[in-house]
Motif scaffolding. Structure first.
Motif, PDB file in Angstrom:
ATOM      1  N   UNK A  19       0.798  -1.213   0.000  1.00  0.00           N
ATOM      2  CA  UNK A  19       0.000   0.000   0.000  1.00  0.00           C
ATOM      3  C   UNK A  19       0.834   1.267   0.000  1.00  0.00           C
ATOM      4  N   UNK A  20       0.143   2.380  -0.029  1.00  0.00           N
ATOM      5  CA  UNK A  20       0.786   3.692  -0.029  1.00  0.00           C
ATOM      6  C   UNK A  20       0.085   4.592   0.984  1.00  0.00           C
ATOM      7  N   UNK A  21       0.792   5.659   1.377  1.00  0.00           N
ATOM      8  CA  UNK A  21       0.226   6.596   2.332  1.00  0.00           C
ATOM      9  C   UNK A  21       1.023   6.610   3.617  1.00  0.00           C
ATOM     10  N   UNK A  22       0.393   7.084   4.693  1.00  0.00           N
ATOM     11  CA  UNK A  22       1.079   7.130   5.981  1.00  0.00           C
ATOM     12  C   UNK A  22       1.474   5.723   6.413  1.00  0.00           C
ATOM     13  N   UNK A  23       2.710   5.549   6.870  1.00  0.00           N
ATOM     14  CA  UNK A  23       3.181   4.203   7.204  1.00  0.00           C
ATOM     15  C   UNK A  23       2.742   3.742   8.591  1.00  0.00           C
ATOM     16  N   UNK A  24       2.309   2.481   8.656  1.00  0.00           N
ATOM     17  CA  UNK A  24       1.973   1.825   9.918  1.00  0.00           C
ATOM     18  C   UNK A  24       2.860   0.587  10.050  1.00  0.00           C
TER      19      UNK A  24
END
Length: 280
Positions: A19-24
């Motif tokens: 996925x992409x976006x803020x990392x968790x």
């Protein structure tokens, strides 16, 4: 979910990124478990975020044989650097909740959010309480069996299935959910060494000034071994920005029993929405 290997402190760590976006970054429990515990339950978060799952030292597909809280803190930091991440959200489950808070206390400037589920607490006192309550739930006969199976495993007898059958029902609200539990290869050496490290050295109270203002969500199963009322009394007063949410219909393994609720709470918290604190 395909992974890759990252060399950190001379050991090969197995990491899956999607996925992409803020990392968790997901921190699995145990100690001694694996990233498989989160799959496939947390996969939907990859639609909105970059999810990063990894096997801790010597666990799952990762190498290494040095087990401690400090070792795993440096592993997280190594992953953050290798993936060129400035700030991360940590999602820690059970022992992973201890690890998440310990990392944040050392590197608070690298934290965006902290999400804890099946939380243990802020010091070795809470960990010892967790073990004590769990053994009380087992009762004398099953405690005797647990001791027998544990001793058998020391002498090389494979009793892992019997151990699972004995203790797993006490981690869940409904035993029916155990049919959805994956068979995970467990590292008993990691469990023993890190468990001892927690009992002897885990104490965040001198470092609370580092984490007390960080955004923290605690999603605790209503029937967890340490229930929401325990967390409310022993954790929440010391974390100024923490929110506590009761996950209904769940024991310790919230991600197994109520994955949709954990997903919804994570999305709401990550998006900056106010998660209503509620508990019984």
């Amino acid at each position: 979910m395909k992974g890759k290997r990252i060399t950190i402190n001379g050991k090969s760590i197995y990491v899956c990124v999607k996925g992409e976006g803020e990392p968790i970054i997901f921190l699995h429990g145990g100690p001694g478990g694996s990233l498989d515990y989160f799959l496939p339950h947390m996969n939907p978060l990859a639609e909105d975020y970059q999810i990063i799952l990894y096997d801790q030292t010597g666990c799952g597909k990762s190498g290494g044989d040095t087990y401690s809280i400090e070792e795993e803190i440096y592993t997280i930091e190594g992953i953050r650097k290798a993936l060129n991440l400035e700030k991360v959200t940590l999602l820690g489950e059970s022992w992973g909740s201890i690890l998440a808070l310990s990392y944040a206390a050392k590197y608070p400037s690298h934290i965006h959010n902290i999400i804890l589920t099946a939380a243990i607490g802020l010091s070795s006192k809470d960990y010892v309480t967790f073990k004590k309550v769990f053994l009380q739930k087992l009762g004398p006969y099953k405690k005797m069996l647990l001791g027998y199976y544990s001793l058998s495993s020391i002498f090389g007898v494979d009793v892992s299935r019997r151990l699972d059958n004995l203790i797993d029902p006490y981690y869940v609200y409904s035993v029916e959910t155990l049919k959805n539990k994956k068979e995970i290869r467990f590292n008993k050496e990691a469990l023993h060494n890190i468990g001892r490290d927690i009992e002897q050295n885990y104490n965040l109270f001198p470092l609370l000034f580092q984490i007390e203002s960080l955004p923290i969500l605690i999603a605790q199963g209503a029937f967890d071994i340490l229930p929401p009322a325990y967390i409310q009394e022993n954790v929440i007063p010391y974390l100024k920005s923490a929110e506590l949410v009761e996950v209904k219909g769940s024991g310790h393994w919230t991600i197994l029993e109520q994955p949709e609720e954990v997903l919804a709470l994570t999305r709401s918290f990550m998006s900056g929405g106010k998660v209503e604190s509620r508990w019984i």
